[in-house]
Each structure stands twice: as C-alpha cells, then as structure tokens.
Write a protein that holds these residues in place. Structure first.
Motif, PDB file in Angstrom:
ATOM      1  N   PRO A   1       0.837  -1.203   0.000  1.00  0.00           N
ATOM      2  CA  PRO A   1       0.000   0.000   0.000  1.00  0.00           C
ATOM      3  C   PRO A   1       0.877   1.260   0.000  1.00  0.00           C
ATOM      4  O   PRO A   1       1.972   1.280   0.557  1.00  0.00           O
ATOM      5  CB  PRO A   1      -0.789  -0.123   1.303  1.00  0.00           C
ATOM      6  CG  PRO A   1      -0.791  -1.588   1.618  1.00  0.00           C
ATOM      7  CD  PRO A   1       0.526  -2.104   1.131  1.00  0.00           C
ATOM      8  N   GLY A   2       0.393   2.301  -0.658  1.00  0.00           N
ATOM      9  CA  GLY A   2       1.151   3.539  -0.734  1.00  0.00           C
ATOM     10  C   GLY A   2       2.331   3.458  -1.685  1.00  0.00           C
ATOM     11  O   GLY A   2       3.357   4.105  -1.467  1.00  0.00           O
TER      12      GLY A   2
ATOM     13  N   ALA B   1      -4.924   5.540  -9.231  1.00  0.00           N
ATOM     14  CA  ALA B   1      -4.744   5.990  -7.849  1.00  0.00           C
ATOM     15  C   ALA B   1      -5.159   4.918  -6.848  1.00  0.00           C
ATOM     16  O   ALA B   1      -4.531   4.759  -5.792  1.00  0.00           O
ATOM     17  CB  ALA B   1      -5.532   7.274  -7.623  1.00  0.00           C
ATOM     18  N   SER B   2      -6.209   4.161  -7.175  1.00  0.00           N
ATOM     19  CA  SER B   2      -6.689   3.135  -6.248  1.00  0.00           C
ATOM     20  C   SER B   2      -5.644   2.057  -6.013  1.00  0.00           C
ATOM     21  O   SER B   2      -5.476   1.557  -4.892  1.00  0.00           O
ATOM     22  CB  SER B   2      -7.985   2.510  -6.770  1.00  0.00           C
ATOM     23  OG  SER B   2      -7.776   1.962  -8.068  1.00  0.00           O
TER      24      SER B   2
ATOM     25  N   LYS C   1      -2.293   2.431  -6.403  1.00  0.00           N
ATOM     26  CA  LYS C   1      -1.177   3.012  -5.657  1.00  0.00           C
ATOM     27  C   LYS C   1      -1.526   3.148  -4.178  1.00  0.00           C
ATOM     28  O   LYS C   1      -0.662   2.995  -3.311  1.00  0.00           O
ATOM     29  CB  LYS C   1      -0.796   4.371  -6.256  1.00  0.00           C
ATOM     30  CG  LYS C   1      -0.161   4.249  -7.631  1.00  0.00           C
ATOM     31  CD  LYS C   1       0.432   5.547  -8.110  1.00  0.00           C
ATOM     32  CE  LYS C   1      -0.617   6.523  -8.558  1.00  0.00           C
ATOM     33  NZ  LYS C   1      -0.007   7.733  -9.166  1.00  0.00           N
ATOM     34  N   ARG C   2      -2.775   3.398  -3.916  1.00  0.00           N
ATOM     35  CA  ARG C   2      -3.205   3.555  -2.529  1.00  0.00           C
ATOM     36  C   ARG C   2      -3.267   2.209  -1.797  1.00  0.00           C
ATOM     37  O   ARG C   2      -2.774   2.066  -0.675  1.00  0.00           O
ATOM     38  CB  ARG C   2      -4.577   4.231  -2.493  1.00  0.00           C
ATOM     39  CG  ARG C   2      -5.102   4.515  -1.094  1.00  0.00           C
ATOM     40  CD  ARG C   2      -6.356   5.366  -1.153  1.00  0.00           C
ATOM     41  NE  ARG C   2      -7.405   4.777  -1.990  1.00  0.00           N
ATOM     42  CZ  ARG C   2      -7.787   5.251  -3.170  1.00  0.00           C
ATOM     43  NH1 ARG C   2      -7.188   6.310  -3.689  1.00  0.00           N
ATOM     44  NH2 ARG C   2      -8.752   4.654  -3.852  1.00  0.00           N
TER      45      ARG C   2
END
Length: 284
Positions: free
Chosen positions: A48-49, A108-109, A111-112
C-alpha cells in the motif's frame, strides 16, 4: 506437428522496483518476425502507498503494442485522447502508427491499496505501407474476451480465430493472439498455419509442446514444417501464444521508434520534437 527448434530464456532487466523479464529481443534472437519485443512484468505484490508503474508519457511510431493485464490494473492515457483503466484479464491494443505519446501507469486506487501485479507487453511490427497509419487504441476488460474451454483449461482469444470463434480485436495485419491456461493434465492443439511465424512464451509452468517440455519464462521457436502445436501440461501452466505472417522487411529501431530505414528514424525523432505526435497526456 511443428518441430520445436530452440528455447530462449528471458533476461532479467528490472525497471525501478518493477520485476521485468525480457525474452525478446535476446541473445541470438533479435525478433520473431513480425513480433519484436516482449516485457514480462511481475508477478509481484505492491505494498500500500506504492508509486505504481513507472511508464510516464513516451512516444511510439511504426508498430503496435499489445498489453495483457494478468493481475492488477493499468491506466492508459495518450495524445489521441484515449483514456481507460484495464483490470485483470483485460487487454490494451494500441496502434502507434504515425505517432502517439502514451502513458501506462497505475490508477490511484492501486497506488493507494497495492496488490498483485503481472503484465505482459508485446510489440508487433507493421509493414512499411502501414507504419504511418492513423494511431488507434482499444481497451477491453476480461468479460469482453472470449474464454473458450479446452481439455483441462481455457483459451482466451484476443484476435484472429480459434475454431469457430473470432477474437474481438481486429489486427491490421491479421495477427492471431491468445493466452492459454491449462490445469494439470490439460491439453490443447494450437493452430500454426503454414507459412506463419509462431510466438510461444511460457508465462508460468513448464508445458510440453509437441512432446518437448518448455521451461518457464522461455520463448520457444518452431520450424515451418507443420500446422499444429500440441500442448500438454503436467502441472498448471500459462502461455502467451500467437501467429502471424512474416513481414520480411528491414527493421531499424531506435528506442520507441521502429521503421525500415535510418532516415525514417531521424524523421520520427524530428517529428516528435516538432510536436507532431500531439500533446503529451496530462497525468492527474
């Protein structure tokens, strides 16, 4: 049955933190005309991140790219205004033609939250008469790809024909592409029409092709002496498979451009620098 000639191992060539193997081009095998290049990214799991895929805006001219999202997601944006997010099992087919700037990044989802990722990208050459064709892009999800049951497995048909089924993508040059997933004991006879080049890459497992085991992460080449490749899996296996007419023209490549002459490469660079490929897509 076509005779298996040789197996070529993929060379490890990581890009930042992206695990990458490249069977083509490789030592002793510059191309399998018209197939030019294959990158196998993953399999791996992103935390995550994460920063996601590292392929920001970059140009292409003179060929087509076919991206197979086996796990995870990939977002596409290009200077022609095309934009999509393709999920696991989906396919992106881009005709760079006369010139396109595109980006292949993680949404983005992803990468998050992170998660598993495995992607194949294949470059398919265009003949000289089509290198300056109008750019195009199509992205389809898993549910748009015909899944054809075979003995102990499935053929996911992307383009061309398998039996009575036609793939949803229409190649400019009649390229047939599919992925094959077999369970232990699975079997399929893959078409290898006379006179056409065969592309056979083992993504996972070690299936036998006409009785010869092919190692994982290896690209197999075949003689032109038959019209079928019989594949059997002793354990689960995944194969990227295709066939196409050879182009038989000179190949001059420079980074993201593939043309017939050095002069055409110089023109591609000049056209790109002059802004003729359009405005780079904006990454939000």
């Amino acid at each position: 049955m076509r005779q298996l000639l040789r197996q070529y191992p993929a060379q490890r060539d990581d890009i930042a933190d992206l695990v990458t193997r490249r069977p083509l081009p490789g030592p002793g095998l510059p191309q399998v005309d018209p197939f030019l290049f294959l990158n196998h990214h993953g399999p791996q799991t992103y935390r995550p991140g994460n920063s996601g895929l590292p392929f920001g805006p970059h140009p292409h001219r003179g060929f087509e790219t076919v991206s197979f999202i086996l796990e995870g997601e990939m977002a596409h944006l290009d200077s022609g205004g095309h934009e999509s997010v393709i999920r696991a099992g989906g396919i992106q087919w881009m005709t760079a033609g006369s010139g396109l700037i595109h980006a292949e990044i993680s949404p983005a989802s992803f990468k998050r939250a992170g998660g598993p990722l495995e992607i194949l990208q294949l470059w398919v050459n265009l003949p000289g008469r089509l290198k300056m064709t109008k750019p195009a892009y199509t992205g389809l999800q898993r549910e748009d790809i015909p899944a054809i049951p075979v003995e102990g497995g499935v053929v996911n048909l992307i383009s061309g024909a398998f039996g009575e089924t036609q793939g949803p993508f229409e190649s400019l040059t009649g390229v047939a592409m599919m992925t094959v997933a077999l369970e232990a004991g699975g079997h399929v006879d893959l078409p290898a029409p006379a006179g056409r080049s065969v592309f056979f890459y083992v993504v996972a497992g070690s299936p036998s092709a006409n009785g010869t085991p092919v190692k994982p992460h290896h690209l197999a080449t075949f003689a032109m002496d038959g019209d079928t490749i019989a594949v059997t899996a002793q354990a689960p296996a995944t194969i990227l498979y295709g066939h196409a007419d050879p182009i038989g023209e000179p190949v001059v490549s420079h980074g993201p451009f593939v043309m017939n002459t050095r002069e055409e490469i110089v023109r591609a660079i000049d056209d790109y620098n002059a802004g003729l490929f359009g405005k780079p897509p904006v990454i939000r």
